[in-house]
Design an enzyme around this catalytic site. Structure first.
Site, mmCIF file in Angstrom:
data_model
loop_
_atom_site.group_PDB
_atom_site.id
_atom_site.type_symbol
_atom_site.label_atom_id
_atom_site.label_comp_id
_atom_site.label_asym_id
_atom_site.label_seq_id
_atom_site.Cartn_x
_atom_site.Cartn_y
_atom_site.Cartn_z
ATOM 1 N N LYS A 1 -5.830 8.917 -5.263
ATOM 2 C CA LYS A 1 -6.881 7.538 -5.668
ATOM 3 C C LYS A 1 -7.896 8.923 -5.437
ATOM 4 O O LYS A 1 -8.523 9.450 -4.644
ATOM 5 C CB LYS A 1 -6.556 7.462 -4.064
ATOM 6 C CG LYS A 1 -7.357 5.707 -4.108
ATOM 7 C CD LYS A 1 -6.829 5.198 -2.031
ATOM 8 C CE LYS A 1 -7.569 3.969 -2.062
ATOM 9 N NZ LYS A 1 -6.794 2.925 -0.764
ATOM 10 N N SER B 1 -3.647 -1.577 2.543
ATOM 11 C CA SER B 1 -3.799 -0.857 0.873
ATOM 12 C C SER B 1 -3.411 -0.649 0.480
ATOM 13 O O SER B 1 -3.276 0.108 -0.826
ATOM 14 C CB SER B 1 -5.364 -0.654 1.275
ATOM 15 O OG SER B 1 -6.318 -1.108 1.120
ATOM 16 N N SER C 1 -6.613 -1.969 -1.438
ATOM 17 C CA SER C 1 -7.579 -1.043 -2.534
ATOM 18 C C SER C 1 -6.850 -0.300 -3.071
ATOM 19 O O SER C 1 -6.830 -0.274 -3.966
ATOM 20 C CB SER C 1 -7.932 -0.544 -1.109
ATOM 21 O OG SER C 1 -8.111 0.510 -0.263
#
Lengths: 95, 494
Positions: free
Chosen positions: B78, B181, B157
């Site tokens: 990420k 998330s 997210s």
């Protein structure tokens, strides 16, 4: 709690985010909507309840007060948008 | 030939060790799959050179018989994690051009374990969002399609991570979870996502959103893979003062699927108004699966659940307004141009106006407001007291003998890209309704795929564990995975 245009202007300045005068009304409306959602918290009886300061019961650790890292000025400055002679540069602050 | 990129970590580990496949071959398969998947917009910065160099070292270790579980396993990272010398900008314009001269603790551990890095993955800006649409790179797209071939969000997210794992661009990915998330995007894309107990995984080198809530965790194809990867990510780190000095269990060894003697709670407050019938049905099916695995199912009450979302949307923005104060155009990232007669305040204000997107600005300003003089007690202090009550709800359930808690992971299946564009910000926040309590209480939570919606999209269940009880929690998730036999994959269109 409803936020008016003046409060929106003040909050934006406290947050150091430039907001055009013409956008303040809309911003105030958005912030008021979000704060309205938070009003539910007033229903909760919090009498005698301690505010949370740490989600897991732990003491913050201490360490020896010694230098563990350093001498990396070049790497620290490598990402600066403007650096000169080993310093970060900013617009003139003191007249 | 099997598509190597579709392997699980566990299968690839065994085949790498036996010499059936090579580390370079496996990494190349993932790099090729990623390169061919531009339509998903999941990878924001491919790192083929790094991946190949790591694969070469992994091959040597495999040959020498010194191969940890993740040796030669290709992962996606990420964009919130700092990777030395690689563009890491939290999907924000304000960190444009930032190349950290250091490596996060989590990625350091993963590389030391022999994993290879295929690239950085898309996400919502500063991890603020539930649809990946607030990213400066544009939204990541789910490999799943909606009715009429509509483009769907992979969630957020950690949307790029979810899309990349579900589309077999890598074997697994890192995510971070502040209010859901990891778990919401995992549920939206039919993969497994684990948010560990607060303090299990070091936060050092991960761009901070809300420091008292943030935890990194694995996003994987199976529960076993999550157990393997979580072990590699976990452990005490002197560089994160909230990292717990606890030994890391062998999570994989704890997977039995045998829940005899275990008590699983179903919190009645999670039966929220307007919950779709298929979510309610999935939840009941999940409870039946656990009963069949030997568990006792009990109804429990977590009375302050309703107040978790409003408390979260005070606390998280308050912490964010403080954490994001560092982005001022002086030390790193993007700096706005100012006029000859303007000063440092104009530099700060314009840099932040140009560099942050609308959702990030809203949250910084909400956080600034709730922390400002005159409002601190009414909002922030009150929210922290409510947080104490939410944690107490869970403590009482666990004290009463509940070993784990079962809930839906999300209130719906994935929604379409752009369908929330005109919605009130609060409507988007409702995505976190089942996950946010877990962050407020610092508990571990896992999303595991358990079925399909009427429109053929993945639906997930959430297992909530006791503090530091990831091993038991994963065993419950494992029982669901075994019973549901979930094996649906998106049809390839990209």
């Amino acid at each position: 709690m409803s936020i008016d245009k003046d409060t929106a202007r003040r909050v934006a300045h406290l947050a150091r985010i430039e907001v055009a005068e013409t956008d303040l009304e809309h911003l105030a409306g958005e912030l008021s909507g979000i704060l309205g959602f938070m009003e539910q918290l007033r229903e909760v009886d919090v009498e005698g309840i301690e505010p949370m300061t740490s989600v897991t019961p732990m003491e913050l650790p201490w360490r020896e007060d010694v230098v563990t890292d350093g001498g990396n000025a070049e790497r620290v400055l490598a990402n600066a948008p403007d650096a000169r002679d080993g310093f970060f540069t900013v617009p003139k602050v003191v007249e | 030939m099997t598509d190597l990129a579709s392997l699980t970590i566990a299968d690839a580990r065994d085949r790498l060790r036996s010499g059936d496949i090579g580390a370079a071959e496996l990494t190349d398969a993932c790099l090729a799959a990623s390169e061919a998947a531009a339509a998903l917009n999941a990878v924001t910065a491919p790192t083929p050179d790094l991946a190949r160099a790591q694969a070469a070292r992994a091959a040597e270790r495999l040959k020498a018989g010194d191969a940890p579980d993740l040796c030669g396993i290709p992962l996606g990272i990420k964009d919130l994690f700092c990777v030395d010398g690689v563009q890491s900008q939290a999907a924000s314009r304000i960190l444009e051009g930032f190349r950290p001269p250091y490596e996060s603790t989590v990625t350091t551990k993963l590389w030391e374990a022999g994993a290879t890095c295929i690239g950085k993955l898309n996400m919502d800006e500063f991890a603020m969002g539930s649809s990946n649409e607030s990213s400066v790179y544009g939204p990541a797209i789910s490999p799943w399609r909606g009715e009429g071939d509509a483009a769907l969000t992979p969630g957020g997210s950690s949307g790029g991570s979810a899309a990349a794992v579900a589309a077999d661009l890598c074997l697994a990915a890192t995510g971070t979870d502040t209010g859901g998330s990891i778990r919401q995007p995992a549920a939206f894309t039919g993969i497994v996502g684990v948010k560990p107990t607060y303090g299990r995984v070091s936060r050092w080198g991960i761009v901070a959103f809300a420091s008292s809530l943030d935890q990194a965790g694995p996003m994987t194809k199976t529960v076993r893979d999550a157990a393997i990867m979580l072990k590699a990510m976990s452990g005490h780190d002197a560089k994160d003062s909230t990292s717990a000095p606890l030994a890391v269990p062998d999570f994989e060894a704890a997977l039995t699927g045998d829940l005899r003697g275990k008590k699983i709670g179903l919190p009645r407050e999670y039966r929220v108004d307007g919950m779709p019938a298929e979510i309610e049905a999935l939840w009941q099916t999940g409870a039946d699966m656990l009963r069949a695995a030997g568990a006792e199912i009990v109804d429990i009450s977590l009375p302050h659940t309703k107040y978790a979302l409003p408390a979260y949307y005070v606390i998280a923005p308050a912490e964010a307004s403080s954490n994001l104060a560092r982005y001022d155009g002086v030390r790193y990232g993007r700096r706005a141009k100012i006029g000859a007669n303007e000063g440092i305040t104009a530099l700060y204000e314009r840099t932040r106006a140009e560099g942050f997107g609308p959702e990030v600005k809203r949250r910084i300003m909400i956080g600034t407001y709730v922390l400002s003089a005159g409002y601190y007690d009414a909002y922030y202090l009150r929210a922290q007291k409510v947080r104490t009550l939410i944690k107490r709800d869970f403590e009482q359930a666990f004290e009463a003998g509940v070993d784990a808690i079962l809930t839906p992971a999300t209130p719906s299946a994935a929604f379409g890209i752009g369908t929330m564009a005109d919605a009130d910000p609060v409507e988007m926040y409702l995505n976190d309704v089942f996950t946010v309590t877990v962050n407020l209480a610092g508990l571990p939570g896992a999303a595991v795929p358990a079925g399909l919606s009427a429109t053929g999209l993945p639906l997930g269940l959430q297992v909530i564990g006791r503090p530091w009880g990831e091993a038991e929690m994963l065993d419950v998730a494992f029982a669901i995975e075994q019973a549901s036999g979930f094996a649906a994959k998106p049809a390839k269109w990209w």
